[in-house]
Design a protein around this motif. Structure first.
Motif, PDB file in Angstrom:
ATOM      1  N   LEU A 144       0.825  -1.209   0.000  1.00 59.74           N
ATOM      2  CA  LEU A 144       0.000   0.000   0.000  1.00 59.74           C
ATOM      3  C   LEU A 144       0.858   1.256   0.000  1.00 59.74           C
ATOM      4  N   GLN A 145       1.908   1.289   0.831  1.00 61.68           N
ATOM      5  CA  GLN A 145       2.740   2.484   0.924  1.00 61.68           C
ATOM      6  C   GLN A 145       3.401   2.813  -0.410  1.00 61.68           C
ATOM      7  N   THR A 146       3.885   1.780  -1.103  1.00 57.90           N
ATOM      8  CA  THR A 146       4.540   2.006  -2.394  1.00 57.90           C
ATOM      9  C   THR A 146       3.563   2.555  -3.423  1.00 57.90           C
ATOM     10  N   VAL A 147       2.367   1.976  -3.461  1.00 55.68           N
ATOM     11  CA  VAL A 147       1.353   2.435  -4.427  1.00 55.68           C
ATOM     12  C   VAL A 147       0.974   3.887  -4.157  1.00 55.68           C
ATOM     13  N   LEU A 148       0.783   4.231  -2.881  1.00 57.47           N
ATOM     14  CA  LEU A 148       0.389   5.601  -2.554  1.00 57.47           C
ATOM     15  C   LEU A 148       1.499   6.599  -2.861  1.00 57.47           C
ATOM     16  N   LEU A 149       2.750   6.208  -2.634  1.00 59.15           N
ATOM     17  CA  LEU A 149       3.864   7.106  -2.921  1.00 59.15           C
ATOM     18  C   LEU A 149       3.941   7.451  -4.405  1.00 59.15           C
ATOM     19  N   VAL A 150       3.455   6.551  -5.246  1.00 58.26           N
ATOM     20  CA  VAL A 150       3.435   6.817  -6.683  1.00 58.26           C
ATOM     21  C   VAL A 150       2.122   7.476  -7.098  1.00 58.26           C
TER      22      VAL A 150
END
Length: 201
Positions: free
Chosen positions: A177-183
């Protein structure tokens, strides 16, 4: 019907602005009702009360506020109560909405937790909780569909593509989730600014 009737006061005007802000007691009472009705999650009842019943926000404003609450630390609906209450009545409004949301359920859940500690192993109770979980999923799907309607009505293809991309990345690809949101967050903000600048030009 005259323009100063209670119903007319609650209706948003043509510019989308709501009527007079609710009192602190009205905020507390409204969020207390949401929390006490919120079996399986308060979001469904919060949207109904804020958008459909009291008309304190438009559907678009609710989506934008709830989107902001997703990126703040803590439970989304608790964040929503603070942000929404503060938006209408300042810090006191945020506290009133927060107290209404968490106060009554905390008392009830404390009593139920004591009962569950003694009777939680009973099979009929386990089956009942399984049925409640199914209803909770149905409520969640219903509110997601309703929150999507402003996007579908606006026919904003870019927003729909971004939404489906995030859904695919998290729900299908199982990316963190964190990676997707950062992008996704910088990308969506950049696209929105670019489109608005293009329209303004």
């Amino acid at each position: 019907m005259s323009s100063d009737s209670p119903q007319a006061a609650q209706e948003p005007d043509a510019s989308g602005d709501a009527g007079p802000p609710p009192s602190l007691l009205a905020l507390f009472t409204a969020f207390a009702k949401m929390s006490l009705a919120g079996f399986g999650g308060v979001l469904v009842f919060a949207r109904h009360a804020i958008v459909d019943q009291h008309r304190w926000m438009t559907a678009e404003e609710f989506n934008e506020t709830f989107a902001l609450c997703h990126f703040l630390p803590g439970p989304n609906i608790v964040n929503l109560s603070m942000v929404f209450g503060s938006r209408l009545r300042g810090i006191a409004g945020g506290v009133a909405a927060f107290a209404g949301l968490l106060g009554p359920p905390t008392l009830i859940m404390t009593a139920l937790a004591m009962l569950y500690a003694h009777f939680g192993e009973l099979e009929p109770l386990r089956r009942g909780l399984a049925g409640v979980s199914c209803a909770a999923v149905g409520l969640l799907i219903a509110v997601v569909v309703r929150m999507m309607m402003p996007l579908l009505k606006s026919r904003d293809a870019i927003a729909l593509v971004l939404m489906l991309g995030v859904l695919a990345a998290i729900g299908v690809m199982r990316w963190p989730l964190q990676t997707v949101l950062l992008v996704a967050i910088p990308l969506s903000i950049a696209v929105t600014f670019a489109l608005r600048r293009k329209v303004a030009a």
